[in-house]
Design a protein around this motif. Sequence first.
Motif, PDB file in Angstrom:
ATOM      1  N   LYS A 121       1.061  -1.110   0.107  1.00 13.80           N
ATOM      2  CA  LYS A 121       0.179  -0.070  -0.028  1.00 13.80           C
ATOM      3  C   LYS A 121       0.975   1.217   0.005  1.00 13.80           C
ATOM      4  CE  LYS A 121      -4.539  -1.228   0.021  1.00 13.80           C
ATOM      5  NZ  LYS A 121      -5.119  -0.667  -1.210  1.00 13.80           N
ATOM      6  N   HIS A 125       3.306   7.557  -5.882  1.00 16.69           N
ATOM      7  CA  HIS A 125       2.685   6.912  -7.153  1.00 16.69           C
ATOM      8  C   HIS A 125       3.531   7.491  -8.292  1.00 16.69           C
ATOM      9  CE1 HIS A 125       0.744  10.606  -8.407  1.00 16.69           C
ATOM     10  NE2 HIS A 125       0.493  10.945  -6.966  1.00 16.69           N
ATOM     11  N   THR A 245      -7.567   2.635  -5.862  1.00 12.41           N
ATOM     12  CA  THR A 245      -6.137   2.454  -4.980  1.00 12.41           C
ATOM     13  C   THR A 245      -5.646   0.828  -5.301  1.00 12.41           C
ATOM     14  OG1 THR A 245      -7.275   1.330  -3.089  1.00 12.41           O
ATOM     15  CG2 THR A 245      -6.954   3.822  -2.980  1.00 12.41           C
TER      16      THR A 245
END
Length: 271
Positions: A121, A125, A245
Amino acid sequence: VQAIESRRVVLCAGATATPGILLRSGIGPRRSVERLGVDVVMDLPAVGARLLDHPGVAIFLWPRRGLHQSMRDPLIQTVLRYTSKRSALKNDMILQPGSLVPLPFLSRPLPLVSIMCSVGKPRGHGTIEYTSADPRSQPRIESRLLVDDEDRRRAVEAMRLAADVATSAPLRGQASFFWPPGRVVASDARLAAWIGRLCDSGYHPCGSVPMGADDARDDVAATDGRGRVRGIEGLWVADASLMPTIPSANTNLTTIMMGERFGEWMKTGEM
Ligand SMILES: Cc1cc2nc3c(=O)[nH]c(=O)nc-3n(C[C@H](O)[C@H](O)[C@H](O)COP(=O)(O)OP(=O)(O)OC[C@H]3O[C@@H](n4cnc5c(N)ncnc54)[C@H](O)[C@@H]3O)c2cc1C
């Protein structure tokens, strides 16, 4: 060139190609579409705004003679997910033993095994851009893997855990530490610097055409919750691009699940 007319178009070219097809079709952030010399059909800022992935690093072990499996064995046969220290998200980390991973910089493959560490997680990005309207052109990808400090910290923690596993009593007689060098593993600072240079993609690109709730901001969602491209009639996306996500696991199963779901919706007329 062949033109095929259809009431319904479902794009599923994957997280790197799908945003390119949309941009070449005039759908995406106004500036990105105009840069291609294409007329804007729909200004959708979320197309290609983010490219999500699992950044990863690995330790490599030299297995004792006779233990090593052949290249025919599956690379990944099991996975450990765990929650990193201070994480608000459960199971945000992925450790995977790799049966055989050739090191890219060695001229001939060594029979090494690995423990691969990925941030499941990540906070950071990447970005994906297209600079030409030629359908054969490749995108420019800025991966930005482990640039985020917290992601890097978690990767250091994961490498330390992997090193502990590799040197634990059950493994000690089976394989010996090969890479990175011991002096790197001994220091968090050196490990962080080393990770910064040698981390790589987890090969899980997704999130480049994210889905979202109807009232989500237009820089956050490019499609509705059923993959309908915002503002365009008859156009859907149904692939890993849609993930808003990144799942904290390898992405293939999730993508297959999405394909099944979209297939059902097409059959029942809900799409
Ligand atoms: C090297 C590698 C290893 C991986 N290993 C794992 C793993 O072990 N476990 C796991 O869970 N996930 C793994 N993944 C991730 C997984 O493969 C992807 O998450 C999944 O395949 C995404 O599915 P998709 O349908 O979104 O895209 P894709 O599977 O990429 O499908 C897109 C398809 O569209 C086609 N296409 C693209 N452009 C066009 C065009 N213009 N016209 C026509 N067709 C086009 C492509 O050829 C491709 O067949 C791996 C990925 C890679 C690259």
